[in-house]
Design a protein around this motif. Sequence first.
Motif, short mmCIF file in Angstrom:
data_model
loop_
_atom_site.label_atom_id
_atom_site.label_comp_id
_atom_site.label_asym_id
_atom_site.label_seq_id
_atom_site.Cartn_x
_atom_site.Cartn_y
_atom_site.Cartn_z
N SER A 122 0.95 -1.16 0.05
CA SER A 122 -0.07 -0.25 0.00
C SER A 122 1.40 1.01 -0.05
O SER A 122 1.86 1.62 0.28
CB SER A 122 -0.62 0.02 1.26
N HIS A 161 1.89 1.19 4.08
CA HIS A 161 2.02 0.51 4.94
C HIS A 161 2.15 -0.06 5.97
O HIS A 161 1.30 -0.96 6.32
CB HIS A 161 3.21 -0.53 3.66
N ALA A 162 3.20 -0.21 6.53
CA ALA A 162 3.71 -0.31 7.60
C ALA A 162 4.44 0.85 8.33
O ALA A 162 5.62 1.21 7.68
CB ALA A 162 4.30 -1.90 7.69
N ASP A 178 1.02 -2.14 11.07
CA ASP A 178 0.13 -1.99 10.10
C ASP A 178 -0.42 -1.02 10.11
O ASP A 178 -0.87 -0.58 11.38
CB ASP A 178 -0.53 -3.10 9.90
N SER A 197 -3.12 -1.30 5.51
CA SER A 197 -2.83 -1.73 4.22
C SER A 197 -3.59 -2.81 3.80
O SER A 197 -4.76 -3.39 4.13
CB SER A 197 -1.44 -2.39 4.22
N THR A 198 -4.25 -2.96 2.33
CA THR A 198 -4.73 -4.14 2.00
C THR A 198 -4.14 -5.52 1.88
O THR A 198 -5.18 -6.17 2.41
CB THR A 198 -5.12 -3.37 0.70
N ASN A 199 -3.20 -6.06 1.87
CA ASN A 199 -2.92 -7.00 2.70
C ASN A 199 -2.08 -7.61 3.49
O ASN A 199 -1.57 -8.80 3.59
CB ASN A 199 -1.90 -7.25 0.77
N GLY A 200 -2.28 -6.80 4.16
CA GLY A 200 -1.28 -6.87 5.72
C GLY A 200 0.45 -6.69 5.90
O GLY A 200 0.73 -6.93 4.95
N THR A 201 0.63 -6.78 6.74
CA THR A 201 1.69 -7.04 7.20
C THR A 201 2.48 -8.34 8.59
O THR A 201 1.36 -8.50 8.93
CB THR A 201 2.30 -5.39 7.83
N TYR A 202 3.04 -9.23 7.49
CA TYR A 202 3.47 -10.45 8.52
C TYR A 202 4.67 -10.14 9.11
O TYR A 202 5.81 -10.22 8.76
CB TYR A 202 3.65 -11.61 7.92
N LYS A 225 0.13 -12.53 10.56
CA LYS A 225 -0.29 -11.32 10.74
C LYS A 225 -0.36 -9.84 11.85
O LYS A 225 -0.44 -10.40 12.84
CB LYS A 225 -1.46 -11.26 10.10
N THR A 238 -1.84 -7.12 13.62
CA THR A 238 -2.87 -6.41 13.61
C THR A 238 -3.01 -5.04 14.91
O THR A 238 -3.81 -4.80 14.97
CB THR A 238 -3.84 -7.79 13.88
#
Length: 148
Positions: free
Chosen positions: A94, A97-98, A111, A114-119, A124, A126
């Motif tokens: 994004s 994004h992070a 995070d 973002s649309t697709n997430g951060t791991y 994930k 949150t």
Amino acid sequence: MQLTRAGFLVLLWLFVLAALRVVRSDLYAASGLRVSVPGFRRNSKKSAGGSKAPRQLVVTHGALTGTRISLDGRPILIGRADDSTLVLDDDFASTRHARLSMRGTDWYVEDLGSTNGTYLDRAKVTAPLRVPLGTPIRIGKTVIELRS
């Protein structure tokens, strides 16, 4: 006639300056270089538990593999935006994004919606999570780690 020429010349110079600004920001982002603020210096300290404190962020997988960013205590914004500390050219990242930020002697990843997430490793993100040394952080196709 002279006024038209002068106006055109001003517009041309504004365009050239804008193009140079974009090229400069792309070069800094791709190389991981950061502009330091005069008079701002942070002493490196060891984190709790006797382990070394992280001193750099390293891209381990993705288009920017090998990129290193020195950690100086300031937050690191990661995303596709031109003003990000680490600019990702990744369709799965994004614009904002992070963020990695320091709290006490530890670094945390967060995070930013973002649309697709951060791991962090395989979990994930949150809520802000502490990032141990060498633990992979995945953002789209890019993987980064904190290293000493």
